[in-house]
Design a protein around this motif. Structure first.
Motif, PDB file in Angstrom:
ATOM      1  N   GLN A  20     -27.185 135.727  55.408  1.00 30.12           N
ATOM      2  CA  GLN A  20     -26.225 135.864  54.312  1.00 30.12           C
ATOM      3  C   GLN A  20     -24.800 135.479  54.725  1.00 30.12           C
ATOM      4  OE1 GLN A  20     -26.660 139.981  53.323  1.00 30.12           O
ATOM      5  NE2 GLN A  20     -28.692 139.741  52.416  1.00 30.12           N
ATOM      6  N   LEU A  21     -24.627 134.703  55.764  1.00 34.72           N
ATOM      7  CA  LEU A  21     -23.283 134.366  56.233  1.00 34.72           C
ATOM      8  C   LEU A  21     -22.840 133.007  55.706  1.00 34.72           C
ATOM      9  CD1 LEU A  21     -23.522 135.535  59.949  1.00 34.72           C
ATOM     10  CD2 LEU A  21     -22.189 136.602  58.127  1.00 34.72           C
ATOM     11  N   GLU A  22     -21.604 132.935  55.260  1.00 33.92           N
ATOM     12  CA  GLU A  22     -21.032 131.665  54.833  1.00 33.92           C
ATOM     13  C   GLU A  22     -20.615 130.850  56.060  1.00 33.92           C
ATOM     14  OE1 GLU A  22     -17.788 132.597  52.303  1.00 33.92           O
ATOM     15  OE2 GLU A  22     -19.027 133.462  50.706  1.00 33.92           O
ATOM     16  N   LYS A  23     -20.310 129.586  55.855  1.00 29.22           N
ATOM     17  CA  LYS A  23     -19.859 128.745  56.947  1.00 29.22           C
ATOM     18  C   LYS A  23     -18.568 129.292  57.544  1.00 29.22           C
ATOM     19  CE  LYS A  23     -21.862 124.408  55.210  1.00 29.22           C
ATOM     20  NZ  LYS A  23     -21.552 123.016  54.792  1.00 29.22           N
ATOM     21  N   GLY A  24     -18.453 129.174  58.855  1.00 23.42           N
ATOM     22  CA  GLY A  24     -17.241 129.649  59.501  1.00 23.42           C
ATOM     23  C   GLY A  24     -17.502 130.116  60.926  1.00 23.42           C
ATOM     24  N   THR A  25     -16.463 130.635  61.551  1.00 24.53           N
ATOM     25  CA  THR A  25     -16.534 131.155  62.917  1.00 24.53           C
ATOM     26  C   THR A  25     -16.565 132.673  62.873  1.00 24.53           C
ATOM     27  OG1 THR A  25     -15.330 129.251  63.819  1.00 24.53           O
ATOM     28  CG2 THR A  25     -15.365 131.259  65.156  1.00 24.53           C
ATOM     29  N   TYR A  26     -17.482 133.251  63.660  1.00 23.10           N
ATOM     30  CA  TYR A  26     -17.666 134.700  63.649  1.00 23.10           C
ATOM     31  C   TYR A  26     -17.719 135.249  65.077  1.00 23.10           C
ATOM     32  CZ  TYR A  26     -19.015 134.036  58.743  1.00 23.10           C
ATOM     33  OH  TYR A  26     -19.032 133.701  57.410  1.00 23.10           O
ATOM     34  N   TYR A  27     -17.578 136.561  65.135  1.00 21.00           N
ATOM     35  CA  TYR A  27     -17.670 137.284  66.407  1.00 21.00           C
ATOM     36  C   TYR A  27     -18.616 138.465  66.182  1.00 21.00           C
ATOM     37  CZ  TYR A  27     -13.431 134.598  67.124  1.00 21.00           C
ATOM     38  OH  TYR A  27     -12.518 133.570  67.205  1.00 21.00           O
ATOM     39  N   TRP A  28     -19.444 138.748  67.179  1.00 23.76           N
ATOM     40  CA  TRP A  28     -20.385 139.857  67.015  1.00 23.76           C
ATOM     41  C   TRP A  28     -20.470 140.700  68.280  1.00 23.76           C
ATOM     42  CZ3 TRP A  28     -25.695 140.537  68.822  1.00 23.76           C
ATOM     43  CH2 TRP A  28     -26.125 139.551  69.718  1.00 23.76           C
TER      44      TRP A  28
END
Length: 563
Positions: free
Chosen positions: A521-529
């Motif tokens: 369910q994540l949109e395009k982009g940069t993420y951190y987890w």
């Protein structure tokens, strides 16, 4: 007679001479002797035995003055050497310069001391250290030429500046302690005041310049083994990045057609015998999960040495130890491996409040600091081994304690502070000179602070590694299983954010039991987890992973992108 009994005889005589045989001093000596005797009675078999006279040439606070002349015949200037990694690619090794090294006093080179009548170059100098090689004040490795002979039985002089240690004594303190501790070797250390005359600089007027305080520490090699009464034909490895995995692509026998020395030494640097069969046999067994780890340790390691090494690291707060900063030694006529200490200038600072240094991640505190090594992790999953480590820490606390730390610091202080609190050293400390004494004596209580940290670490879940990958259109997050020494149930919280500080969390899942989670369910982009392990008592732990984002380190975090 073992090394500690001999040491105490020499130590008592020295203290009597120093004190004029006063009752107070005699009581101090008897107290230290009693502490060591009690520890030795708990260890009926002493596994590494040194002659303490090796360390008795000078007082622990003595200082040697070296004068180094940089030859004008060098192709590289001394300035370029000192700024090598600012000028050149970081992958290029810094060069060696020809020098003349001579010993003297504060008044100058003195007749009768090492190299006093030398008229030609007699050694080389190069940069040493990893992180310290980019510090403002550099550390140096000096190698005496064969024709020069030896300085106090040594051919290599490691002059450490300890640029990130405002006290400049933490490494010396550690190795002076090791001379008192059963089942470990120490290394000869020496305070050094260094002066340099740079003939490659035509504007230097041919004068010696004060470079301040250094600490020399003995080089670990075959000569070290021989001088310490160990087997110079044995195996000696210095850990470069070593987690006790098998590393089949790098660690091979020299007879293997695919053997590559450079690749081998990215894991372990060989300083002794180049017959690696015993090393590979040990690693095969450590990584064979069908074997009981206690049987593996019994066969391949000296248990007392192993527990002593870890216990001293914990009491001294030496955290940078999981993959480096130790030696492994094995005599040629034995299957046993022994841990030998190396590099403790980052120790003794758990409670430091005035120095500018990065707070360690949670997992570097106490026993969890060893969880990234397959050997240590397997060994300490046995509760009895944890209990034995706790007993060893309590035993060694009779030697490594605030009282004895204060005595050593008091002995160093008049010599060290005199040099450190003036230029050039005071210009590069990360504290004000007026705060030096406070920072210096903060060390006194460190062993007690670190012991308390250890006990707290036993309550926390153990750290783990993160892994992210994409399967089709799904984001798959997985991580290693945490472990709880008390046997408490563990649950996981997964968080995903658009920033590494997790101020904007876009997805969170709590009380996970499994160590895999799938999300689409994540949109395009940069993420951190990140994942946080929680036990039923409210104790938490983060992952081993760390992220450098624009010069800021975020612990327990990974970065990923959705395209």
């Amino acid at each position: 007679m073992n090394k500690h009994k001999l040491f105490m005889i020499v130590f008592i005589v020295f203290m009597l001479m120093l004190s004029g045989c006063t009752n107070d001093k005699n009581e101090e000596v008897d107290n230290v002797e009693a502490q060591q005797k009690q520890v030795q009675e708990n260890n009926s078999i002493q596994t590494i035995d040194e002659d303490p006279r090796l360390y008795d040439f000078d007082k622990k606070s003595s200082i040697v003055t070296f004068y180094i002349t940089i030859s004008d015949e060098n192709d590289t200037s001394f300035y370029e050497l000192n700024n090598w990694y600012s000028i050149h690619n970081s992958d290029t090794k810094s060069p060696k310069l020809d020098i003349t090294i001579q010993e003297g006093t504060e008044e100058g080179i003195e007749e009768g001391l090492f190299g006093f009548d030398e008229t030609d170059v007699n050694a080389s100098i190069e940069l040493r250290g990893k992180s310290s090689s980019i510090a403002a004040q550099k550390s140096f490795k000096i190698k005496l030429y064969d024709s020069t002979g030896l300085w106090r039985g040594q051919k290599t002089l490691n002059l450490n500046k300890h640029p990130y240690d405002a006290t400049r004594v933490r490494n010396k303190l550690s190795f002076d302690y090791f001379t008192l501790i059963p089942n470990l070797t120490s290394m000869r250390t020496q305070f050094v005041h260094l002066y340099v005359k740079d003939l490659t600089d035509k504007n230097a007027n041919g004068e010696f310049v004060d470079y301040g305080l250094y600490t020399h520490i003995e080089q670990g090699n075959e000569r070290f083994l021989a001088s310490h009464g160990l087997d110079s034909n044995g195996n000696l490895y210095k850990a470069a990045f070593f987690e006790f995995y098998r590393y089949p692509d790098q660690l091979k026998l020299e007879s293997d057609p695919l053997f590559n020395k450079d690749e081998f030494e990215t894991i372990l640097e060989s300083k002794g015998s180049n017959d690696h069969r015993k090393l590979i046999d040990m690693l095969d067994d450590v990584n064979n999960y069908s074997l009981n780890i206690n049987d593996v340790v019994e066969q391949h390691f000296d248990r007392e040495n192993y527990l002593t090494w870890i216990a001293t690291n914990i009491l001294m707060g030496n955290r940078d130890i999981m993959t480096q900063n130790f030696y492994l030694y094995s005599p040629s006529n034995s299957e046993k491996w022994y841990f030998l200490p190396w590099d403790y200038d980052g120790a003794w600072r758990s409670s430091s409040t005035l120095e500018e240094h990065e707070e360690p991640p949670e997992w570097q505190n106490g026993i969890s600091n060893y969880w990234g090594s397959v050997l240590h992790q397997r060994f300490f999953k046995d509760p009895q081994n944890v209990d034995d480590l706790t007993k060893k820490i309590e035993e060694l606390s009779k030697i490594i304690n605030p009282e004895n730390t204060k005595k050593l610091l008091d002995e160093y202080y008049p010599v060290v502070s005199k040099i450190v609190k003036r230029s050039p050293d005071k210009d590069y400390l990360d504290i004000e000179s007026s705060d030096y004494e406070d920072v210096y004596y903060e060390i006194v209580q460190e062993s007690e602070v670190n012991k308390e940290i250890y006990y707290k670490s036993l309550e926390r879940p153990m750290p783990f590694f993160l892994d992210y990958h994409i399967e089709g259109n799904q984001n798959v997050f997985s991580w290693g299983a945490s472990y709880d020494i008390q046997g408490d149930d563990i649950f996981y919280t997964l968080q995903i954010s658009t920033d590494p500080a997790f101020t904007n969390i876009v997805h969170e899942k709590k009380e996970l039991i499994k160590t895999t989670y799938t999300l689409n369910q994540l949109e395009k982009g940069t993420y951190y987890w990140r994942v946080i392990a929680n036990d039923t008592k409210g104790n938490t732990q983060m992952a081993f992973d760390q992220l450098d984002e624009d010069g800021t380190i975020y612990f327990g975090v990974q970065k990923f992108s959705v395209n």
